[in-house]
Design an enzyme around this catalytic site. Sequence first.
Site, PDB file in Angstrom:
ATOM      1  N   GLU A 112      11.446  48.545 -46.772  1.00 22.73           N
ATOM      2  CA  GLU A 112      10.054  48.274 -47.094  1.00 22.73           C
ATOM      3  C   GLU A 112       9.422  49.625 -47.420  1.00 22.73           C
ATOM      4  O   GLU A 112       9.518  50.558 -46.612  1.00 22.73           O
ATOM      5  CB  GLU A 112       9.347  47.632 -45.889  1.00 22.73           C
ATOM      6  CG  GLU A 112       7.925  47.290 -46.239  1.00 22.73           C
ATOM      7  CD  GLU A 112       7.158  46.590 -45.125  1.00 22.73           C
ATOM      8  OE1 GLU A 112       7.742  46.240 -44.092  1.00 22.73           O
ATOM      9  OE2 GLU A 112       5.951  46.406 -45.331  1.00 22.73           O
ATOM     10  N   ARG A 119      21.024  48.273 -34.255  1.00 25.03           N
ATOM     11  CA  ARG A 119      20.364  49.395 -34.911  1.00 25.03           C
ATOM     12  C   ARG A 119      20.733  50.694 -34.216  1.00 25.03           C
ATOM     13  O   ARG A 119      21.169  50.703 -33.058  1.00 25.03           O
ATOM     14  CB  ARG A 119      18.860  49.204 -34.977  1.00 25.03           C
ATOM     15  CG  ARG A 119      18.145  49.074 -33.665  1.00 25.03           C
ATOM     16  CD  ARG A 119      16.746  48.501 -33.838  1.00 25.03           C
ATOM     17  NE  ARG A 119      15.848  49.410 -34.537  1.00 25.03           N
ATOM     18  CZ  ARG A 119      15.211  49.115 -35.675  1.00 25.03           C
ATOM     19  NH1 ARG A 119      15.364  47.965 -36.257  1.00 25.03           N
ATOM     20  NH2 ARG A 119      14.396  49.983 -36.220  1.00 25.03           N
ATOM     21  N   LYS A 121       8.744  53.403 -38.307  1.00 27.10           N
ATOM     22  CA  LYS A 121       7.893  54.027 -39.318  1.00 27.10           C
ATOM     23  C   LYS A 121       6.435  54.024 -38.877  1.00 27.10           C
ATOM     24  O   LYS A 121       5.696  54.951 -39.173  1.00 27.10           O
ATOM     25  CB  LYS A 121       8.060  53.296 -40.654  1.00 27.10           C
ATOM     26  CG  LYS A 121       9.361  53.658 -41.343  1.00 27.10           C
ATOM     27  CD  LYS A 121       9.510  52.935 -42.659  1.00 27.10           C
ATOM     28  CE  LYS A 121      10.044  51.551 -42.445  1.00 27.10           C
ATOM     29  NZ  LYS A 121      10.393  50.862 -43.691  1.00 27.10           N
TER      30      LYS A 121
END
Length: 554
Positions: free
Chosen positions: A34, A258, A268
Amino acid sequence: MSTEKGPNFLAEIIAEDVKNGKHGGRVLTRFPPEPNGYLHIGHSKSICLNFGIAQQFGGKTNLRFDDTNPEKEETEYVESIKADIKWLGFEWANEFYASDYFSKLYAFAVRLIEKNLAYVDDSSAEEIANMKGTPTTPGMESPYRLRTTEENLDLFARMRKGEFKDGEKVLRARIDMTSPNMHFRDPILYRIKHTDHHRTGSEWCIYPMYDFAHGQSDAIEEITHSICTLEFEVHRPLYEWFISKLELFPSHQYEFARLNLNYTVMSKRKLLQLVNDKHVSGWDDPRMPTISALRRRGYTPESIRNFAERVGVARRENIIDVGLLEFCVREDLNKKATRVMAVLDPLKMIIENYPEGKSEMLTTDNNTEDEKAGTREIPFSRELFIEADDFMETPEKKFFRLAPGKMVRLKSAFIVECTDFEKYENGKVSLIRARYVPESKSGQDTSGLQVKGVIHWVSAQHAVPAEIRLYERLFNVEDPSSEEGDFKEYINPDSLHILKNAMLEPSLKESKPGMLYQFMRKGYFTPDKDSSAEKLVFNRTVTLKDSFVKETTK
Ligand code: ATP
Ligand code: MG
């Protein structure tokens, strides 16, 4: 610490699929960032996995920007993401955007309405949340759930035309308000947002939700293996539901754990707070875990790719020690970095038996680990700089460097003996005097002297001044996000040390960002992007040894 190549269960699955001729043996993966921030080291694991696994099986990888949130997304982020992936050494087959598919996704939504599988809901966000139920209690059906297909088609078309305000209506799938999987309780497919989009401008005022965009985008591109992190596991049934109801290409989703790294944060949203609140100088502040920061700090693409390999691909969550990342960059820089002499905390040394006004060039290896790296010349003269802590007025036991009456070898030069020293009024040593042994020149030493210590030095008259930036961990605790209170309370106030008076050997005058050096005995360094011929600025990438192990085993 394991430094072997880690396991990869996905490679086994794909090998099996290829063997069985699934999708004609074709492998097409995608990396779907994104564009709402810069990529971090966690993303590099996903990049190395998606691109690496496709390469391994002769396949390809698409870069797809998942740009369905117009408020948070910016072109600056798109550009930085592309630069980072290229720098890591990967090439995408196609550059796509979820926003390329807005018309198709809209048509898919219409198809669902026609199949009586979606409806327009006028409930407010709060009402929808209240009717959602909990994982252990069923949800309640919305009063708008039984709208007719005609009415839904009309309202959805008017949503798209901009007849309603933000939040007035949403489009929902009609699935099952009692499903134990919360994602099946009539998930929202479209919401109204009168916000310009970084690519489609004001063309759309309704935007698809992640779940209604991701799987369908995979299917449109005919992605064979859609690899994502474990938090999407619970979304997988919905991913499959849309693909089956819309009769699309059967892309399949696979999940892996992850990457988590200690002493940093990796979302982020949190990294953006560090930037906005000026705890760091920007996304590429060398203390950040972003790829651009690691690059600026002197990390190489190879070191990050090796790190991702060693971490491996598993389904179990764990936290990787940042020491492993440092190990990987040391290993690579040991092979690549030019060995140079740089004095970080200079102390003047005058060699009294060396003629005034004379200087000579001495030869030194560029990299003893790499024969092809060759040699270079460095100037030697009567006045040198050495590290202040290479001299002790009253030496401790086992101190093999300089002290009154003690000898040491100057790297690639001569043996010197300290004869005397001077002090400032505050008691600090201001200069030392020495004599050198002319027949002790490195490589042609006939002095017969044995000395234990070797120190680095630079010729004072030839030295170039520089600013040196040393970094510590940005956080004081291993996992700032799991501590009580705000993660920013755990910022290490002492994570940046600036040395203003360093003196470097003259060859470094020509250094540019991207050039890799070992400052002998001091670590690996690279010129910062702030560096110029007028003012050299270096970042320490990493120390020579793992000081962390020492700290924790004390
Ligand atoms: P963040 O939570 O840091 O903001 P994100 O998951 O929202 O990250 P995306 O841009 O959506 O960021 O991620 C792109 C891809 O990278 C996704 O497939 C995601 O699963 C993967 N990814 C993100 N963070 C990690 C991580 N720490 N380790 C491995 N893969 C990751
Ligand atoms: Mg995300």
